[in-house]
Write an enzyme that holds these catalytic residues in place. Sequence first.
Site, PDB file in Angstrom:
ATOM      1  N   ASP A   1      28.669   9.707  15.411  1.00 45.30           N
ATOM      2  CA  ASP A   1      27.426  10.507  15.819  1.00 45.30           C
ATOM      3  C   ASP A   1      26.381  10.838  14.755  1.00 45.30           C
ATOM      4  O   ASP A   1      25.557  11.553  14.730  1.00 45.30           O
ATOM      5  CB  ASP A   1      27.627  11.700  16.700  1.00 45.30           C
ATOM      6  CG  ASP A   1      28.563  12.539  16.129  1.00 45.30           C
ATOM      7  OD1 ASP A   1      29.064  12.465  14.548  1.00 45.30           O
ATOM      8  OD2 ASP A   1      28.860  13.653  16.653  1.00 45.30           O
ATOM      9  N   GLY A   2      27.076  10.400  13.531  1.00 44.68           N
ATOM     10  CA  GLY A   2      26.222  10.688  12.241  1.00 44.68           C
ATOM     11  C   GLY A   2      26.636  11.742  11.418  1.00 44.68           C
ATOM     12  O   GLY A   2      26.068  11.817  10.307  1.00 44.68           O
ATOM     13  N   GLU A   3      27.517  12.697  11.877  1.00 45.89           N
ATOM     14  CA  GLU A   3      27.897  13.911  11.031  1.00 45.89           C
ATOM     15  C   GLU A   3      28.755  13.226  10.067  1.00 45.89           C
ATOM     16  O   GLU A   3      29.475  12.382  10.030  1.00 45.89           O
ATOM     17  CB  GLU A   3      28.891  14.654  12.039  1.00 45.89           C
ATOM     18  CG  GLU A   3      28.092  15.507  13.183  1.00 45.89           C
ATOM     19  CD  GLU A   3      28.936  16.384  13.830  1.00 45.89           C
ATOM     20  OE1 GLU A   3      30.063  16.478  13.733  1.00 45.89           O
ATOM     21  OE2 GLU A   3      28.217  17.075  14.807  1.00 45.89           O
TER      22      GLU A   3
ATOM     23  N   ARG B   1       7.309  16.291  -3.590  1.00 44.29           N
ATOM     24  CA  ARG B   1       5.736  15.948  -3.474  1.00 44.29           C
ATOM     25  C   ARG B   1       5.048  16.762  -2.299  1.00 44.29           C
ATOM     26  O   ARG B   1       3.920  16.974  -2.462  1.00 44.29           O
ATOM     27  CB  ARG B   1       5.882  14.418  -2.985  1.00 44.29           C
ATOM     28  CG  ARG B   1       5.980  13.508  -4.504  1.00 44.29           C
ATOM     29  CD  ARG B   1       6.226  12.236  -3.858  1.00 44.29           C
ATOM     30  NE  ARG B   1       7.201  11.713  -3.350  1.00 44.29           N
ATOM     31  CZ  ARG B   1       7.575  10.639  -2.862  1.00 44.29           C
ATOM     32  NH1 ARG B   1       6.630   9.696  -2.940  1.00 44.29           N
ATOM     33  NH2 ARG B   1       8.816  10.488  -2.042  1.00 44.29           N
ATOM     34  N   GLN B   2       5.931  17.209  -1.394  1.00 43.00           N
ATOM     35  CA  GLN B   2       5.334  18.350  -0.327  1.00 43.00           C
ATOM     36  C   GLN B   2       5.372  19.512  -0.942  1.00 43.00           C
ATOM     37  O   GLN B   2       6.135  20.409  -0.829  1.00 43.00           O
ATOM     38  CB  GLN B   2       6.193  18.018   0.915  1.00 43.00           C
ATOM     39  CG  GLN B   2       5.689  18.931   2.064  1.00 43.00           C
ATOM     40  CD  GLN B   2       4.617  18.408   2.765  1.00 43.00           C
ATOM     41  OE1 GLN B   2       4.265  17.246   2.774  1.00 43.00           O
ATOM     42  NE2 GLN B   2       3.596  19.184   3.448  1.00 43.00           N
TER      43      GLN B   2
ATOM     44  N   HIS C   1       8.908  15.281  -9.608  1.00 38.95           N
ATOM     45  CA  HIS C   1       7.224  15.146  -9.525  1.00 38.95           C
ATOM     46  C   HIS C   1       6.924  16.749  -9.276  1.00 38.95           C
ATOM     47  O   HIS C   1       6.640  17.278  -8.256  1.00 38.95           O
ATOM     48  CB  HIS C   1       7.150  14.581  -7.962  1.00 38.95           C
ATOM     49  CG  HIS C   1       5.732  14.110  -7.972  1.00 38.95           C
ATOM     50  ND1 HIS C   1       5.305  12.808  -8.399  1.00 38.95           N
ATOM     51  CD2 HIS C   1       4.769  14.729  -7.332  1.00 38.95           C
ATOM     52  CE1 HIS C   1       3.946  12.606  -8.343  1.00 38.95           C
ATOM     53  NE2 HIS C   1       3.812  13.815  -7.547  1.00 38.95           N
TER      54      HIS C   1
ATOM     55  N   ASP D   1      -2.555   6.550 -11.658  1.00 34.70           N
ATOM     56  CA  ASP D   1      -3.023   7.488 -11.156  1.00 34.70           C
ATOM     57  C   ASP D   1      -2.995   8.818 -12.152  1.00 34.70           C
ATOM     58  O   ASP D   1      -2.222   8.978 -12.908  1.00 34.70           O
ATOM     59  CB  ASP D   1      -2.650   8.219  -9.654  1.00 34.70           C
ATOM     60  CG  ASP D   1      -1.104   8.519  -9.487  1.00 34.70           C
ATOM     61  OD1 ASP D   1      -0.542   8.841 -10.684  1.00 34.70           O
ATOM     62  OD2 ASP D   1      -0.302   8.323  -8.687  1.00 34.70           O
TER      63      ASP D   1
ATOM     64  N   LYS E   1      -6.251   7.651  -8.030  1.00 32.49           N
ATOM     65  CA  LYS E   1      -5.805   6.920  -6.710  1.00 32.49           C
ATOM     66  C   LYS E   1      -6.357   7.856  -5.550  1.00 32.49           C
ATOM     67  O   LYS E   1      -6.190   9.209  -5.798  1.00 32.49           O
ATOM     68  CB  LYS E   1      -4.363   6.951  -6.893  1.00 32.49           C
ATOM     69  CG  LYS E   1      -3.714   6.607  -5.743  1.00 32.49           C
ATOM     70  CD  LYS E   1      -2.009   6.161  -5.767  1.00 32.49           C
ATOM     71  CE  LYS E   1      -1.375   7.560  -5.939  1.00 32.49           C
ATOM     72  NZ  LYS E   1       0.173   7.457  -5.990  1.00 32.49           N
TER      73      LYS E   1
ATOM     74  N   ASP F   1       4.830   4.738 -13.939  1.00 30.30           N
ATOM     75  CA  ASP F   1       4.697   5.883 -13.247  1.00 30.30           C
ATOM     76  C   ASP F   1       6.060   6.647 -12.830  1.00 30.30           C
ATOM     77  O   ASP F   1       7.130   5.692 -13.373  1.00 30.30           O
ATOM     78  CB  ASP F   1       4.227   4.903 -11.599  1.00 30.30           C
ATOM     79  CG  ASP F   1       3.492   6.055 -10.888  1.00 30.30           C
ATOM     80  OD1 ASP F   1       3.534   7.411 -11.342  1.00 30.30           O
ATOM     81  OD2 ASP F   1       3.200   5.786  -9.683  1.00 30.30           O
TER      82      ASP F   1
END
Length: 293
Positions: free
Chosen positions: A38-40, A95-96, A128, A170, A193, A219
């Site tokens: 199940d991904g755990e 980046r967020q 970043h 950029d 950019k 970059d």
Amino acid sequence: MFHEPLLLGFPDYQLQAKNLARLLKIEYAEAELHYFPDGESKIRLPIDIPSTVVICRSLDSPNDKLIELFFTVKELRQKGCERIILVAPYLCYMRQDKEFQPGEAVSQRWVGRLLASLVDEVITVDPHLHRVKKLEDIIKTRRVAALSAASLIGNQIALRVSDPLIIGPDEESKQWVEQIAQLHDFNYLVGDKTRLGDRDVNIVLPPSDVKDRTVVLVDDMASTGKTLINTAQQLKELGVDKIYCAITHALFVGDSYHELLATGVKEVWSTDSVSHSSNCISLASLLADTIRL
Ligand code: R5P
């Protein structure tokens, strides 16, 4: 409990972690990972845990890795570990760094708080940082170190090409491009950019006579690769024959690496912050020199 520090690695970052342990002259042990249907995730740690543990694992493809880090650290603390140093050459979610649209979570802030609540020290490479300039303002823990691979990348470029023109796609790449250019006395240019979507960028290069130059695109990271692809395509249209790319973090999602090579880029050089076939610059010495045991 034994007292010598231990380097704890993970199967997906084994080579780099073992190299680091060798340079630090400390024992290496590896966490065992199991994924249930199940991904755990299930993690199994060594039985003997010293008071200082260096965890070495990059945080690319981060969602599983963050919960695995949480389990690991909690388990180490439960077993009496007093000092945990996280060496994550690639740091996720940087980046967020603002609420671009109303209601968006500022992931950078919350990942920073999570890491600060878990570990005592964080060592990373070329995080970043854009609107927030200092890693210590994001991760408020005992010690953070944001290293730069710029000089290693500069050395690789100098080793492979003579008199290159360094191009940063950029404004955000300017910090690395400038540093590399100054170290080796290379010419450089920086583009402008506009990001139109996850996989859609528009890059405007400053007018310049590039046709007969050997160009190296620099970059911090390639994710969808679109930034490098778009820039390389423009340079090809301008008649540039020799194009290389040098980056710190080779995330290269999906088929983006081959798409980049298909533009005519001759070679891509990356650090081993993220395991990828373009890796040719080891970060081990840079990291080892920063870790204080
Ligand atoms: C952002 O400005 C970064 O410096 C990179 O240019 C960017 O993350 C690359 O992303 P992609 O490969 O998806 O174009």
